[in-house]
Design an enzyme around this catalytic site. Structure first.
Site: not given
Ligand code: NDP
Length: 310
Positions: A225, A273
């Site tokens: 993001r 995006h």
């Molecule tokens: P998930 O919710 O499946 O995974 C999020 C990951 O981030 C998890 O491994 C989580 O850790 C980690 N995380 C969250 N907070 C922290 C933190 N504070 N410190 C370290 N690690 C952290 O999300 P997705 O993989 O499905 O998607 C990720 C993001 O990609 C979405 O939220 C969106 O913002 C972005 N996105 C962008 C798109 C684009 O076209 N540019 C399209 C789709 C998504 P843990 O494993 O421990 O829970």
């Protein structure tokens, strides 16, 4: 299932209806302006609904987010007490994988440098740089998208590190977690890929302090993001030559205003995006599976934890 579709995207209702009719003909899909009583809906599929809007539907059992980032939904204090789940599909993971691989190869194989040389009218190759096995790529976020990208990069032969909030384990990927894990990973990272959700903890994470901990010549790639990256800090790190380049699919603001200096930056690529999206039909198995799970009181997949923020 009677599914309410709340999204202002033009044509989306017709598209979803057609996709559902092909894949799951038993399901009715309606927009909010059709003559269906609010109480008749038992599921909703939403993208950025107005604040409090979902409260009008008293019998929802499950709410599906059309967007991958759920930060706006979580920020609604009137969001009903109904499970919120993200839709996921192999097609969506594949799209992100392609974007990430393109970005990593851009820096790994030096396509950024070849573009510059071409503009200068120079046909030049200074020999192959490090092979993939000597290149360290760190993926921030090991969720559905980050994990798939880490595995793909591993399979391409890169040294891959992954970072998450809680401990994770992925074959062939050195996994670290928490703030200490991030500090440990940065000094050896050649290419940093961010696939994190936007939360209080990840807002502004990609800033001057973090860039300074990367080795000189590292590249930064963000498809998480826009609010996770401080653009002014990125500009300074690119201008000073500390960072070799960056590729961003997301910015803050998005899009950048006309005339913003980063539009023209020679070491930055911006895409609108588009890194990944959910082809409608590919989302239907995830939607049906979770609906069945909610009916049977089983564990939901891709359930959003509102307290955690993603
Ligand atoms: P998930 O919710 O499946 O995974 C999020 C990951 O981030 C998890 O491994 C989580 O850790 C980690 N995380 C969250 N907070 C922290 C933190 N504070 N410190 C370290 N690690 C952290 O999300 P997705 O993989 O499905 O998607 C990720 C993001 O990609 C979405 O939220 C969106 O913002 C972005 N996105 C962008 C798109 C684009 O076209 N540019 C399209 C789709 C998504 P843990 O494993 O421990 O829970």
């Amino acid at each position: 299932m009677r599914l309410l579709l709340l999204s202002s995207a033009p044509g989306i209702l017709q598209e979803w209806r057609a996709a559902v009719a092909r894949a799951a003909p038993g399901i009715e899909v309606h927009g909010p302006d059709e003559e269906v009583p609010a109480a008749a809906f038992d599921a909703a599929l939403v993208f950025a609904p107005p604040r409090g809007r979902l409260r009008r539907y008293p019998n929802l059992k499950i709410i599906f987010s059309l967007g991958a980032g759920v930060e706006q939904l979580i920020a609604d204090p009137e969001f009903p007490d109904v499970p919120l789940v993200r839709l996921m599909s192999a097609a969506k993971q594949r799209l992100m994988n392609q974007w990430v691989l393109y970005a990593v190869l851009r820096f790994h194989r030096g396509f950024d440098r070849f573009e510059e040389l071409q503009r200068a009218g120079r046909w030049e190759w200074q020999g192959s740089g490090p092979g993939a096995a000597e290149r360290c790529v760190s993926v921030l976020g090991l969720g559905d998208l980050g994990r798939a990208s880490a595995e793909l990069l591993r399979d391409q032969g890169f040294q891959v590190r992954g970072w998450s909030r809680s401990p994770r384990s992925i074959d062939g990927v050195h996994c670290l977690h928490g703030p200490a894990g991030l500090q440990q990973l940065l000094p050896d990272t050649d290419i940093l890929v961010c696939l994190l959700p936007l939360t209080a903890a990840t807002r502004g994470l990609l800033n001057a302090e973090l860039f300074a901990r990367l080795p000189r010549g590292a590249a930064v790639v963000n498809a998480g993001r826009g609010q996770q990256l401080v653009l002014e800090d990125l500009r300074a790190a690119l201008d000073s030559g500390h960072l070799r380049g960056a590729m961003l699919d997301v910015t803050d603001p998005e899009p950048l205003p006309p005339g913003h200096p980063l539009w023209q930056h020679p070491h930055l690529v911006i895409t609108p995006h588009m890194a990944s999206y959910m082809p409608h039909e590919s989302a239907i198995p995830s939607l049906l599976d979770n609906y069945q799970r909610v009916l049977e009181g089983r564990e939901l997949l891709h359930l959003v934890d509102r307290a955690r923020g993603y």
